[in-house]
Every structure is written in structure tokens, then in C-alpha cells.
Design an enzyme around this catalytic site. Structure first.
Site, short mmCIF file in Angstrom:
data_model
loop_
_atom_site.label_atom_id
_atom_site.label_comp_id
_atom_site.label_asym_id
_atom_site.label_seq_id
_atom_site.Cartn_x
_atom_site.Cartn_y
_atom_site.Cartn_z
N LEU A 7 0.85 -1.18 0.00
CA LEU A 7 0.00 0.00 0.00
C LEU A 7 0.89 1.23 0.00
O LEU A 7 1.98 1.22 0.56
CB LEU A 7 -0.90 0.03 1.25
CG LEU A 7 -1.91 -1.09 1.44
CD1 LEU A 7 -2.68 -0.87 2.75
CD2 LEU A 7 -2.87 -1.17 0.27
N ASP A 8 0.41 2.31 -0.61
CA ASP A 8 1.15 3.57 -0.57
C ASP A 8 1.33 4.01 0.88
O ASP A 8 0.48 3.73 1.74
CB ASP A 8 0.39 4.67 -1.33
CG ASP A 8 0.31 4.39 -2.82
OD1 ASP A 8 1.14 3.61 -3.32
OD2 ASP A 8 -0.57 4.97 -3.48
N ARG A 9 2.41 4.73 1.14
CA ARG A 9 2.73 5.14 2.51
C ARG A 9 1.58 5.87 3.22
O ARG A 9 1.30 5.59 4.39
CB ARG A 9 3.99 5.99 2.51
CG ARG A 9 4.47 6.35 3.91
CD ARG A 9 5.90 6.84 3.91
NE ARG A 9 6.42 6.93 5.26
CZ ARG A 9 7.70 7.00 5.59
NH1 ARG A 9 8.62 6.99 4.62
NH2 ARG A 9 8.09 7.06 6.84
#
Length: 243
Positions: A72-74
Site C-alpha cells: 500500500l502507498d505510505r
């Protein structure tokens, strides 16, 4: 191998975020701001935190294997899957590539969509310098553009925002963020894609709410829900399912 010692508070927090675990898989709830895989910042990853947790919990003297079949994106929160064996890692990675993992996201957006539900199909390009996706114009652009598909439906409005449920049908870079911004539904806190202001925790209001798939080894159905971050306000008034 020696892992860093976790404080009692860190240990309890990591333990409380485990959503599913067996001999093959570890599924946890990621917080906004945590990174799944290492990047140029050198910050500790979520996987490294759980390696330290498992080494302490299980009294393992050697290296703890924990593979990453997806990420997942940060700034995004929610369901994150790790593989505890190389066999599970290889099979889960293939399942993600082949679209055999059903992923549902919740997005809190700054504007209500014109249509209550719709299928969005766009060709997405990527600017490496800005680390940003963009919608390409035309039926089938040339170059590195990739087709991105998602389906959304409107779940309701809080006092200031709209809640959308998003079914991700492809896994492109920043896909949900870019495609929702493309219809004027900027995700709360997502300055990169046009939101007017940031969130206090530095994250964005995009949450991997649910995953479902056939277990890569046991061949049983797995379905996991992740609780929303505490920073999401007003959702309880919409009458949608909470965990």
C-alpha cells in the site's frame, strides 16, 4: 540474527493489529504513514516491525521470513498481507498479478460524485520525477500507459465529506487517487492529487477496507476486514458496518 527490542507498548500495538495469521500468511492493519517496503528514506518498514514482533513472540533465534506480495502507498491505511513462507509468497504474488485477490477500499472524498456509482476506465501514465500518475487522453495512448479499472459506489455524506466504496479491478500506481481526482473527487488529505489541505497525521483518507481470496495453500476462503483509523470522523453516523 538479532532484531531490535520492542517496547511493551509497541508489542501490544502490533499484536492488536493482526487480522489473520496461520503458518503461511500474516495479515495486519497498516497505519497511515507506515511503509510496507523499504525506500530511500531508510525508515523502518512495517514488515521489519513484524519480524521483530514475531522473533520476540515466538522466541526465534534466526531470521524471520516475511515476504511482501503487495504493498500500500505510505499515506494509505488498511489490510496488508505478508507471506511467512516462500511458497506462500510466490503463490500470493501470482494471485495479485492474476486478479484473484478481491480488494475493496473506502475513500473519504472532498466532493460528492455526480453519479452514485460508476465504472471508471482510464489509461494511466506515470511521472517518475514527481512520483505521480496522470490520466492519458485518447482511446489507447502510446508508450508506458496502462489501462486502469475501478468501480465505485457512494455510501453517504458526513457533514463535510462523501464516503465512497471502491472495488479495485487493476493495480496501477496511485490508481484510486488519480482516477477519483479525475472525476473531481479528491481524497481528503491527498495534496499530491488536489486536496485543499493535509491531514494532521500526514496520511490520506484512503483505506484498504477488505480483502478476500482463496488461501494459496489451504484452498479455503479468506475474508478480512480492517477497522478505520481513529482520525476518520462522522462515518459512524452513516449506518455503515463498523468493526
Amino acid at each position: 540474527m538479532t532484531y531490535r527490542r520492542l517496547s511493551d507498548g509497541e508489542y501490544a500495538d502490533l499484536q492488536g493489529r493482526i487480522l489473520y495469521e496461520d503458518n503461511h500468511l500474516l495479515i495486519v492493519c497498516k497505519k497511515p504513514g507506515e511503509i510496507v517496503q523499504g525506500d530511500k528514506t531508510g525508515d523502518e518498514t512495517l514488515g521489519e516491525k513484524y519480524q521483530a514482533f514475531m522473533a520476540a513472540r515466538d522466541a526465534k533465534p534466526g531470521k524471520v521470513f516475511l515476504g511482501v506480495p503487495h504493498r500500500l502507498d505510505r499515506p494509505v491505511s488498511g489490510v496488508t498481507i505478508f507471506a511467512k513462507t516462500s511458497k506462500a509468497l510466490e503463490r500470493m504474488a501470482a494471485m495479485f498479478r492474476d486478479g484473484q485477490v478481491h480488494k475493496t477500499y473506502w475513500a473519504l472524498v472532498c466532493e460528492e460524485p455526480e453519479r452514485k456509482e460508476a465504472l471508471l476506465e482510464n489509461w494511466l501514465g506515470r511521472n517518475e520525477k514527481t512520483n505521480k500518475a496522470y490520466i492519458c487522453r485518447g482511446d489507447r495512448p502510446r508508450g508506458e500507459a496502462k489501462l486502469a479499472k475501478l468501480r465505485y459506489r457512494w455510501l453517504g455524506n458526513t457533514q463535510r465529506y462523501s464516503l465512497l466504496e471502491v472495488e479495485l479491478m487493476t493495480g496501477r500506481h496511485h490508481q484510486i487517487r488519480c482516477q477519483l481526482a479525475g472525476i473531481g473527487c479528491h481524497i481528503k488529505g491527498d495534496l499530491k492529487y488536489g486536496a485543499p489541505r493535509s491531514n494532521p497525521d500526514g496520511g490520506i483518507c484512503l483505506h484498504a477496507r477488505m480483502v478476500s481470496f482463496v488461501h494459496p495453500v489451504k484452498k479455503t476462503q479468506v475474508e478480512v476486514l480492517a477497522k478505520l483509523p481513529d482520525s476518520w470522523k462522522g462515518i459512524e453516523d452513516l449506518g455503515v458496518l463498523q468493526v
